[in-house]
Design a protein around this motif. Structure first.
Motif, short mmCIF file in Angstrom:
data_model
loop_
_atom_site.label_atom_id
_atom_site.label_comp_id
_atom_site.label_asym_id
_atom_site.label_seq_id
_atom_site.Cartn_x
_atom_site.Cartn_y
_atom_site.Cartn_z
N ASP A 22 25.38 45.43 44.85
CA ASP A 22 25.70 46.45 43.85
C ASP A 22 24.72 47.62 43.91
O ASP A 22 23.50 47.43 43.97
CB ASP A 22 25.65 45.84 42.45
CG ASP A 22 26.71 44.76 42.23
OD1 ASP A 22 27.59 44.62 43.10
OD2 ASP A 22 26.65 44.08 41.20
N THR A 51 29.06 42.04 42.38
CA THR A 51 29.96 42.00 41.22
C THR A 51 30.76 43.29 41.06
O THR A 51 31.81 43.31 40.41
CB THR A 51 29.16 41.76 39.93
OG1 THR A 51 28.21 42.82 39.76
CG2 THR A 51 28.40 40.44 40.01
N GLU A 54 34.62 43.27 41.78
CA GLU A 54 35.53 42.38 41.06
C GLU A 54 36.84 43.10 40.75
O GLU A 54 36.85 44.19 40.18
CB GLU A 54 34.88 41.88 39.77
CG GLU A 54 33.76 40.88 40.01
CD GLU A 54 33.16 40.37 38.71
OE1 GLU A 54 33.69 40.74 37.64
OE2 GLU A 54 32.17 39.62 38.76
N GLY A 55 37.95 42.46 41.13
CA GLY A 55 39.27 43.01 40.85
C GLY A 55 39.71 44.11 41.79
O GLY A 55 40.81 44.64 41.64
#
Length: 292
Positions: A22, A51, A54-55
């Motif tokens: 990140d 993270t 995500e998605g």
């Protein structure tokens, strides 16, 4: 194995990127490649550091530890098993190291070289056979502008990036007959989340310093230089970098970012000019009394 239909607006090519934690350059490159229609395999030593994805469709996460040859080979095998191809490899992962060369722990130097140089070479060796079999490919090695004009307290890091730079030049010529482009991507001062890692590394060896004990505060400040207000945001760098990587004629070297022009000039300057420039930015040397 990568033979399914390609959705409208997407490309069939697969990009493998290391160091996609990140807030870093790798993550910014992953988003930019994805927005350009590629399937991206974003990797990091730990899945928990990615993270931000995500998605997000078309960005797959994979664990890859450059300190482990087994992890590198397993990651490449996984991508090939899933997609059947790796069209672009971006060696972005890196370990910072701000330290006086005369006192830096050798174990730290070893880890820096394994992360910044040996790991990428092992990964290249794992990927190249697949590119040769396919008849084309691109390899992008992310260097450092500091390798253009090495300064104080960056010896291990700069040396590892200089080794990667020299190997990139050799590899570019070696792989040209196989229609594989090799590019040296050089960021200037780019805002990333790597600074806290650099600070933690300095803090880990401060207690061992003797000669350079008076420089503790300066060494810690050095790790935060990328947070200069003028430093280039990672997404801005990524947009320019991906455009260069995808250019019809891939440049051998692409340099972009705050302070990059200064370092390019220093590269051609006499050593006394470099020394003057760096010395002007260092705290004054503290005299050490000779032992009787």
């Amino acid at each position: 194995m990568g033979n399914g239909p390609v959705p409208p607006g997407r490309r069939e090519e697969v990009v493998l990127i290391t160091g996609c934690s990140d807030g870093g350059i790798g993550a910014a490159l992953a988003f930019e490649f994805c927005d350009s229609g590629f399937t991206v395999v974003a990797t990091s030593r730990s899945l928990g550091t990615m993270t931000v994805f995500e998605g997000r469709q078309h960005i797959e996460l994979l664990q890859l530890d450059l300190l482990s040859e087994e992890s590198i080979k397993a990651a490449v095998e996984s991508v090939m098993a899933t997609h059947g191809r790796i069209d672009i490899l971006v060696n972005n992962a890196g370990m910072p190291c701000t330290a006086p060369l005369a006192e830096v722990p050798i174990a730290m130097v070893d880890k820096v070289f394994k992360t910044n140089y040996l790991g990428p070479v092992i990964l290249i060796q794992a990927v190249v056979p697949h590119m040769v079999a396919k008849g084309r490919g691109k390899i992008v090695n992310v260097g450092s502008i500091t390798s253009f004009a090495a300064g104080p307290f960056a010896g291990p890091y700069t040396a590892s990036k200089a080794a990667l730079q020299c190997s990139t030049d050799a590899l570019r010529l070696e792989l040209k007959p196989f229609n594989i482009d090799v590019m040296h991507l050089v960021p200037g001062s780019v805002v990333t989340a790597i600074a806290p890692k650099g600070t933690a590394i300095v803090e880990s060896y401060l207690s061992t310093l003797q000669i350079f004990k008076p420089y503790e505060e300066y060494l810690l400040k050095r790790t935060m230089l990328a947070y200069d207000p003028k430093s280039t945001p990672a997404p801005v760098f990524a947009k320019r970098a991906v455009a260069a990587i995808l250019a019809k004629s891939t440049p051998a070297c692409y340099v972009y970012g705050y302070m990059s022009r200064v370092y390019c000039i220093l590269y051609y300057c006499p050593y006394w000019v470099r020394d003057w420039w760096y010395s002007s930015k260092m705290p004054k040397l503290m005299t050490v009394k000779k032992q009787a």
